[in-house]
Design an enzyme around this catalytic site. Structure first.
Site, PDB file in Angstrom:
ATOM      1  N   GLU A  42     -11.540   6.087  18.253  1.00  0.00           N
ATOM      2  CA  GLU A  42     -10.820   5.421  19.312  1.00  0.00           C
ATOM      3  C   GLU A  42     -11.185   3.785  19.502  1.00  0.00           C
ATOM      4  OE1 GLU A  42     -12.406   8.209  19.748  1.00  0.00           O
ATOM      5  OE2 GLU A  42     -11.449   9.692  20.852  1.00  0.00           O
ATOM      6  N   ASN A  96       0.790  -1.166  -0.007  1.00  0.00           N
ATOM      7  CA  ASN A  96      -0.044  -0.052  -0.044  1.00  0.00           C
ATOM      8  C   ASN A  96       0.800   1.247  -0.001  1.00  0.00           C
ATOM      9  OD1 ASN A  96      -3.140  -0.642   0.129  1.00  0.00           O
ATOM     10  ND2 ASN A  96      -2.283  -2.099   1.733  1.00  0.00           N
ATOM     11  N   HIS A 142      -8.257  -1.358   5.695  1.00  0.00           N
ATOM     12  CA  HIS A 142      -8.654  -2.614   6.679  1.00  0.00           C
ATOM     13  C   HIS A 142      -9.029  -3.600   5.137  1.00  0.00           C
ATOM     14  CE1 HIS A 142      -9.630  -5.259   9.652  1.00  0.00           C
ATOM     15  NE2 HIS A 142     -10.800  -5.608   8.990  1.00  0.00           N
TER      16      HIS A 142
HETATM   17  C1  GRF Z   1      -3.312  -4.739   4.147  1.00  0.00           C
HETATM   18  O1  GRF Z   1      -4.234  -5.945   3.737  1.00  0.00           O
HETATM   19  C2  GRF Z   1      -4.054  -3.826   4.957  1.00  0.00           C
HETATM   20  O2  GRF Z   1      -5.356  -3.891   4.718  1.00  0.00           O
HETATM   21  C3  GRF Z   1      -3.832  -4.454   6.251  1.00  0.00           C
HETATM   22  O3  GRF Z   1      -2.518  -5.000   6.218  1.00  0.00           O
HETATM   23  C4  GRF Z   1      -2.192  -5.161   4.799  1.00  0.00           C
HETATM   24  C5  GRF Z   1      -1.009  -4.547   4.640  1.00  0.00           C
HETATM   25  O4  GRF Z   1      -0.303  -4.771   3.529  1.00  0.00           O
HETATM   26  N1  GRF Z   1      -4.175  -3.343   7.453  1.00  0.00           N
HETATM   27  P1  GRF Z   1       0.790  -4.033   2.886  1.00  0.00           P
HETATM   28  O5  GRF Z   1       1.669  -4.005   3.854  1.00  0.00           O
HETATM   29  O6  GRF Z   1       0.498  -2.699   2.511  1.00  0.00           O
HETATM   30  O7  GRF Z   1       1.129  -4.816   1.703  1.00  0.00           O
END
Ligand code: GRF
Length: 208
Positions: A147, A20, A114
């Site tokens: 929160e 991401n 998420h």
């Molecule tokens: C993603 O699936 C995100 O939704 C979750 O953790 C994962 C992180 O993936 N919170 P990356 O490290 O960005 O590949």
């Protein structure tokens, strides 16, 4: 103000692979996003996301929670973030829950990605939870952090179909793809000042 003289500043907080983060850095490089990532912070020294940031010449910082109370750990995070003065803090695979104190400190300035269609399947292993529940549609959510755990106002959601023979691996891969698109979309809303919280639970996305 021009992009170069006063860019919208992002701080990205990670714990792992950082796909991401990579989507954000790519979108900034190719001009899809006008913001600038000013720091990448990881609570894991070996997170691959740190290498991605270094390759893009973004300042990195490792803040581990080892031998620290939650208060000490979060104070270090606050101090570091304060140095960089980000407009938006993006939790991109950050695997720790932030306290109400931290969230209040950066009220309405933190978003999280998420891997489920919230409010279903909060917390860890969301894709496996979705498979166990036998859902036919899964997806991802970008939300403001409040929160609670994965409870904040929802900004963007995207769905994928869960096929009969879907495995954890194939579903995770599919969701990752839509996460990258959703996260860029959400950041764009903030860059353009188009996201605002009207009530505790409602987010108005003007111009979506
Ligand atoms: C993603 O699936 C995100 O939704 C979750 O953790 C994962 C992180 O993936 N919170 P990356 O490290 O960005 O590949």
């Amino acid at each position: 103000m021009s992009k170069s003289s006063n860019p919208f500043k992002l701080a990205v907080i990670v714990s792992g692979n950082g796909s991401n983060l990579q989507a954000i850095l790519d979108a900034q490089k190719n001009g899809v996003l006008t913001s600038k990532t000013v720091v990448v912070i990881s609570n894991k020294a070996d997170a691959y996301a740190l290498q991605r940031a270094k390759k893009a010449k973004i300042p990195t910082c490792v803040i581990t929670s080892a031998q620290k109370t939650k208060t000490m750990f979060e104070q270090e995070l606050i101090d570091t973030l304060s140095l960089y003065q980000p407009n938006l803090i993006v939790l991109a695979g950050f695997m720790k829950i932030l306290s109400p104190h931290f969230v209040k400190h950066f009220a309405h300035q933190i978003i999280n990605i998420h891997p489920s269609l919230l409010p279903s399947f909060k917390g860890l292993n969301a894709q496996q939870q979705a498979l166990d529940a036998g859902v036919k549609i899964a997806g991802c959510t970008v939300h403001l952090v409040d929160e609670g755990c994965d409870t904040g106002p929802i900004l963007i959601q995207k769905a994928v179909t869960v096929k009969k023979n879907e495995t954890l691996e194939s579903l995770t891969k599919k969701i990752h793809k839509i996460e990258h698109i959703s996260l860029i979309h959400a950041i764009k809303l903030f860059e353009n000042n188009k996201a605002c919280v009207q009530t505790h639970k409602t987010l108005i996305n003007k111009g979506l």
